[in-house]
Design a protein around this motif. Sequence first.
Motif, short mmCIF file in Angstrom:
data_model
loop_
_atom_site.label_atom_id
_atom_site.label_comp_id
_atom_site.label_asym_id
_atom_site.label_seq_id
_atom_site.Cartn_x
_atom_site.Cartn_y
_atom_site.Cartn_z
N TRP A 1 31.21 36.26 43.12
CA TRP A 1 31.88 37.55 43.32
C TRP A 1 33.35 37.31 43.71
O TRP A 1 34.26 37.87 43.11
CB TRP A 1 31.15 38.34 44.41
CG TRP A 1 31.86 39.53 44.96
CD1 TRP A 1 32.82 39.54 45.94
CD2 TRP A 1 31.67 40.91 44.59
NE1 TRP A 1 33.23 40.82 46.21
CE2 TRP A 1 32.55 41.68 45.39
CE3 TRP A 1 30.85 41.56 43.68
CZ2 TRP A 1 32.61 43.07 45.31
CZ3 TRP A 1 30.92 42.96 43.58
CH2 TRP A 1 31.78 43.69 44.38
N MET A 2 33.58 36.44 44.70
CA MET A 2 34.94 36.18 45.17
C MET A 2 35.79 35.46 44.13
O MET A 2 37.02 35.62 44.10
CB MET A 2 34.90 35.39 46.48
CG MET A 2 34.32 36.19 47.64
SD MET A 2 34.31 35.27 49.21
CE MET A 2 36.07 35.18 49.55
N LEU A 3 35.16 34.66 43.28
CA LEU A 3 35.90 33.95 42.25
C LEU A 3 36.41 34.87 41.14
O LEU A 3 37.30 34.49 40.38
CB LEU A 3 35.03 32.86 41.62
CG LEU A 3 34.81 31.60 42.46
CD1 LEU A 3 33.78 30.70 41.80
CD2 LEU A 3 36.13 30.85 42.68
N ARG A 4 35.83 36.06 41.03
CA ARG A 4 36.22 36.93 39.94
C ARG A 4 37.67 37.38 40.05
O ARG A 4 38.34 37.63 39.06
CB ARG A 4 35.30 38.17 39.87
CG ARG A 4 33.86 37.86 39.60
CD ARG A 4 33.53 37.43 38.19
NE ARG A 4 34.15 36.24 37.68
CZ ARG A 4 33.75 34.98 37.96
NH1 ARG A 4 32.73 34.77 38.78
NH2 ARG A 4 34.36 33.96 37.44
N ARG A 5 38.18 37.54 41.29
CA ARG A 5 39.55 38.03 41.45
C ARG A 5 40.00 37.79 42.88
O ARG A 5 39.24 38.04 43.81
CB ARG A 5 39.61 39.54 41.13
CG ARG A 5 40.99 40.17 41.23
CD ARG A 5 40.90 41.67 41.02
NE ARG A 5 42.18 42.33 41.24
CZ ARG A 5 43.04 42.66 40.27
NH1 ARG A 5 42.74 42.39 39.02
NH2 ARG A 5 44.17 43.28 40.55
N PRO A 6 41.25 37.31 43.10
CA PRO A 6 41.74 37.19 44.46
C PRO A 6 41.72 38.54 45.17
O PRO A 6 42.01 39.57 44.57
CB PRO A 6 43.19 36.70 44.26
CG PRO A 6 43.19 36.04 42.93
CD PRO A 6 42.20 36.82 42.09
N GLY A 7 41.36 38.53 46.43
CA GLY A 7 41.31 39.77 47.20
C GLY A 7 39.92 40.34 47.33
O GLY A 7 39.68 41.20 48.19
N LEU A 8 38.97 39.90 46.49
CA LEU A 8 37.59 40.33 46.67
C LEU A 8 37.02 39.62 47.90
O LEU A 8 37.26 38.44 48.13
CB LEU A 8 36.75 39.99 45.44
CG LEU A 8 36.97 40.88 44.21
CD1 LEU A 8 36.24 40.31 43.01
CD2 LEU A 8 36.50 42.31 44.49
N ARG A 9 36.24 40.37 48.70
CA ARG A 9 35.67 39.83 49.93
C ARG A 9 34.16 39.87 49.84
O ARG A 9 33.58 40.68 49.12
CB ARG A 9 36.14 40.65 51.14
CG ARG A 9 37.65 40.73 51.23
CD ARG A 9 38.12 41.55 52.41
NE ARG A 9 37.53 42.87 52.51
CZ ARG A 9 37.82 43.89 51.71
NH1 ARG A 9 38.70 43.74 50.72
NH2 ARG A 9 37.25 45.08 51.87
N ALA A 10 33.52 38.99 50.60
CA ALA A 10 32.06 38.95 50.60
C ALA A 10 31.55 38.46 51.94
O ALA A 10 32.19 37.66 52.62
CB ALA A 10 31.53 38.05 49.48
N VAL A 11 30.36 38.96 52.30
CA VAL A 11 29.64 38.52 53.48
C VAL A 11 28.27 38.03 53.02
O VAL A 11 27.51 38.80 52.42
CB VAL A 11 29.46 39.66 54.50
CG1 VAL A 11 28.71 39.16 55.74
CG2 VAL A 11 30.81 40.26 54.89
N ALA A 12 27.97 36.76 53.26
CA ALA A 12 26.67 36.19 52.91
C ALA A 12 25.78 36.20 54.15
O ALA A 12 26.13 35.61 55.17
CB ALA A 12 26.84 34.76 52.38
#
Length: 408
Positions: free
Chosen positions: A274-285
């Motif tokens: 998900w985060m690799l798709r575009r800079p600025g995308l955030r994720a919580v695992a």
Amino acid sequence: MSAEPVSSRPWLTLVGIGEDGRDGLSPAAAAALDGAECVYGGRRHFDLAGPLAAEARIWPSPITDAYPGILARRGRPTCILATGDPFHYGIGAEIARLVPADEMRVFPQPSAFSLACARLGWAVAETGCLTLHGRALPNLLPHLQPGTHLLVLSWDGSTPAAVAALLTERGFGASTLTVLEAMGGPRERRRSAPAEAFALHDIDPLNTLAIAVAAGPDARVVPLAPGLDDAWFENDGQLTKSDIRAVTLAALRPRAGQCLWDIGAGAGSISIEWMLRRPGLRAVAVEANPARAARIRRNADHLGVPGLVVVEGAAPTALVGLERPDAVFIGGGVTAAGLLDRVMDALAPGGRLVSNVVTLEGEAVLLAAFARQGGSLKRLVVAKADPVGHLHGWRHAMPVTQWAWTKP
């Protein structure tokens, strides 16, 4: 005619300054600097801009400690000195969150990126511009695409050697690194070396690193499409496999600036991709198993998204206090009591919820949710050719049931 409100008059001036000091300032920028009652900046800025008649306030550490004092001066002529273009990885964006644009005047100088491209003959629009100033080194990894040009703002004089070591380790040792030091002033210097033989010393802390990316046969290039090779993820078997992962990312429909919750994250493959798709995308695992949570952190660093937030704990309890998600993926634990309701309530309007299951019990939960809430229900089956004696046949993986739902 009534007087203009103080709040709408420009009282704060941002002046970009280069290594050529006052000589490089426009008359308007110099006048704004000289007309200020108080000037904020770093020691280097004051050395370049001096002498100053105004009160000089050196940035504290952390720099945010100065913000209340700046805001307390609203309506009085105040100046901030910045390096080059204040709005290109500079202090400008931070200040603009505190002070409306119509209360500021800005006099930018050419950014380090513009200067570097002018020195190298590179087109700014075709060059990747990023910073490692205050950021983890692995952030560079997703940008390493063969044949591309990158410009990187260094943290200090040690950054170029650290980047060279990282590139060599990852199979990009043939890349050419050019260190551009103190551009625009009398101390300017430019030196180049291949990453695998980088031995430059006494590098000025104020440097910009140019990278002409070249990949060797063993280089691990992060592809631009989802579905990374499963072998790229350290895992114990709890991994959304490559083909299913690509379909799942498509179902999640990431958009710029969004935040994902990856619940029952396993190896973290969904949140990392998900985060690799575009800079600025955030994720919580979110992962309950401590060993897996540690593994997710290692995978995130190794694949170039060290900003992934890993929460160790079981959902739904572990979801308390997290940033509101724009998308949620449930890869494990969907049968936990109250989890679906908690997630659906937390989702931002228009947010996407996607869940994959392989067990009958998990499928029963998704069937019930589909009957109650609608959305889309799919069965995903992947078969791969395997040897059967000296011939080949299809070997099917366990079927995956996927439910996707958009919050009204």
